[in-house]
Each structure stands twice: as structure tokens, then as C-alpha cells.
Write a protein that holds these residues in place. Structure first.
Motif, PDB file in Angstrom:
ATOM      1  N   TYR A 268      -8.616   0.573  -8.808  1.00 47.79           N
ATOM      2  CA  TYR A 268      -8.167   1.396  -7.691  1.00 47.79           C
ATOM      3  C   TYR A 268      -7.029   0.710  -6.937  1.00 47.79           C
ATOM      4  O   TYR A 268      -6.038   1.349  -6.554  1.00 47.79           O
ATOM      5  CB  TYR A 268      -9.336   1.704  -6.759  1.00 47.79           C
ATOM      6  N   ALA A 269      -7.124  -0.597  -6.755  1.00 49.97           N
ATOM      7  CA  ALA A 269      -6.055  -1.331  -6.080  1.00 49.97           C
ATOM      8  C   ALA A 269      -4.742  -1.218  -6.859  1.00 49.97           C
ATOM      9  O   ALA A 269      -3.680  -0.996  -6.273  1.00 49.97           O
ATOM     10  CB  ALA A 269      -6.459  -2.799  -5.899  1.00 49.97           C
TER      11      ALA A 269
ATOM     12  N   ARG B  35       0.608   1.372  -7.165  1.00 49.97           N
ATOM     13  CA  ARG B  35       1.603   2.155  -7.906  1.00 49.97           C
ATOM     14  C   ARG B  35       1.945   3.464  -7.208  1.00 49.97           C
ATOM     15  O   ARG B  35       3.089   3.881  -7.188  1.00 49.97           O
ATOM     16  CB  ARG B  35       1.088   2.441  -9.318  1.00 49.97           C
ATOM     17  N   THR B  36       0.956   4.094  -6.603  1.00 46.27           N
ATOM     18  CA  THR B  36       1.169   5.436  -6.052  1.00 46.27           C
ATOM     19  C   THR B  36       1.432   5.452  -4.550  1.00 46.27           C
ATOM     20  O   THR B  36       1.929   6.441  -4.027  1.00 46.27           O
ATOM     21  CB  THR B  36      -0.043   6.344  -6.344  1.00 46.27           C
ATOM     22  N   ARG B  37       1.080   4.385  -3.878  1.00 46.02           N
ATOM     23  CA  ARG B  37       1.285   4.304  -2.425  1.00 46.02           C
ATOM     24  C   ARG B  37       1.958   2.979  -2.075  1.00 46.02           C
ATOM     25  O   ARG B  37       1.414   2.153  -1.356  1.00 46.02           O
ATOM     26  CB  ARG B  37      -0.037   4.446  -1.691  1.00 46.02           C
TER      27      ARG B  37
ATOM     28  N   ASN C 285      -3.053  -1.846   0.552  1.00 50.12           N
ATOM     29  CA  ASN C 285      -3.227  -2.199  -0.853  1.00 50.12           C
ATOM     30  C   ASN C 285      -3.671  -3.655  -0.992  1.00 50.12           C
ATOM     31  O   ASN C 285      -4.563  -3.962  -1.789  1.00 50.12           O
ATOM     32  CB  ASN C 285      -1.930  -1.954  -1.624  1.00 50.12           C
ATOM     33  N   ARG C 286      -3.084  -4.525  -0.190  1.00 50.87           N
ATOM     34  CA  ARG C 286      -3.477  -5.938  -0.228  1.00 50.87           C
ATOM     35  C   ARG C 286      -4.953  -6.076   0.159  1.00 50.87           C
ATOM     36  O   ARG C 286      -5.695  -6.835  -0.461  1.00 50.87           O
ATOM     37  CB  ARG C 286      -2.597  -6.769   0.700  1.00 50.87           C
TER      38      ARG C 286
END
Length: 132
Positions: free
Chosen positions: A29-30, A35-37, A44-45
Motif C-alpha cells: 500500500y505504501a 506512486r499515485t499520491r 506516504n513516509r
């Protein structure tokens, strides 16, 4: 874009069901979110960190986080440390070793060390096309 939204929903449902008991899911998911956000690097981090908190020795998650830290945030020393931990935990994983070799060559500009890691990746998986 619709497929990304469907994937986002599927990931969120799976994580809601599993919590932190599935580190590979959290890591996937990360990677997906990175990639998408791309504009949500702090979130994300945090998600990569959550995946590592769930399993600090998960080699694929360590390598993915390292790639994110280097490629997105430019934190190459942290990335190097994570890549090394990933290889320590998965010494025969050609993908991880090859990713580190690329990092060493392209980011650290150490071609001699990179060659050592590329050769090691090929020894681990001689038919691994990415490392050929």
C-alpha cells in the motif's frame, strides 16, 4: 484514475480488516500511494514507517522505503542504511540486491561497489532479467 481509486478502496478495506498484522500488505500500500499520491510525501513516509514498525526485518519493505527516501525525499544516507538492512535480512533476494546496486551506481556514484552488488544479484538469480 478509476482503477487507482478502486485499488485505493481495496487496500483501505484490507488494511482495516488486518490492521498491522500484514506487513507485506502495508508495504504494498505504501508503494502504491507513493506512486499515485506523490504530493503526499509525509503521509506516504508515515505509511512506510508503519509497515516497518509492523515488521522491522521485512526486506522488501525496507528496500521499498529506501527507494522512496532516496528517490522522493533525497535522504540518501537513510536510504543506504535501509538497503543494507534489507540485504542483511534477505541476502539471496536478487531484486533487493539489484535495487541496491542501482542505488549505489546512480545515487552514490560508486561503480566499483555497484558492480560487486550486481554480480552478487546475478549469483543469487542468474536469470533475473532486471539485473542482466
Amino acid at each position: 484514475l478509476m482503477d487507482d481509486e478502486k485499488a485505493q478502496t481495496a487496500f483501505e478495506r484490507a488494511i482495516a480488516a488486518c490492521g498491522d498484522s500484514n506487513p507485506p500488505l502495508l508495504g504494498s500500500y505504501a508503494v502504491f500511494r507513493a506512486r499515485t499520491r506523490e504530493d503526499e510525501s509525509d503521509e506516504n513516509r508515515a505509511l512506510f514507517q508503519r509497515a516497518l514498525d509492523a515488521d522491522p526485518r521485512n526486506g522488501p519493505n525496507l528496500a521499498a522505503f529506501a527507494s522512496f527516501l532516496s528517490g522522493v525525499l533525497g535522504l540518501n544516507e537513510e536510504a543506504d542504511a535501509l538497503f543494507r538492512r534489507a540485504i542483511e535480512g534477505c541476502p539471496q533476494d536478487a531484486c533487493i540486491i539489484g535495487s541496491y546496486a542501482s542505488f549505489v551506481a546512480e545515487v552514490l556514484h560508486d561503480n566499483d561497489s555497484a558492480e560487486v552488488y550486481f554480480r552478487r544479484a546475478l549469483e543469487a538469480a542468474p536469470d533475473h532479467t532486471v539485473n542482466l
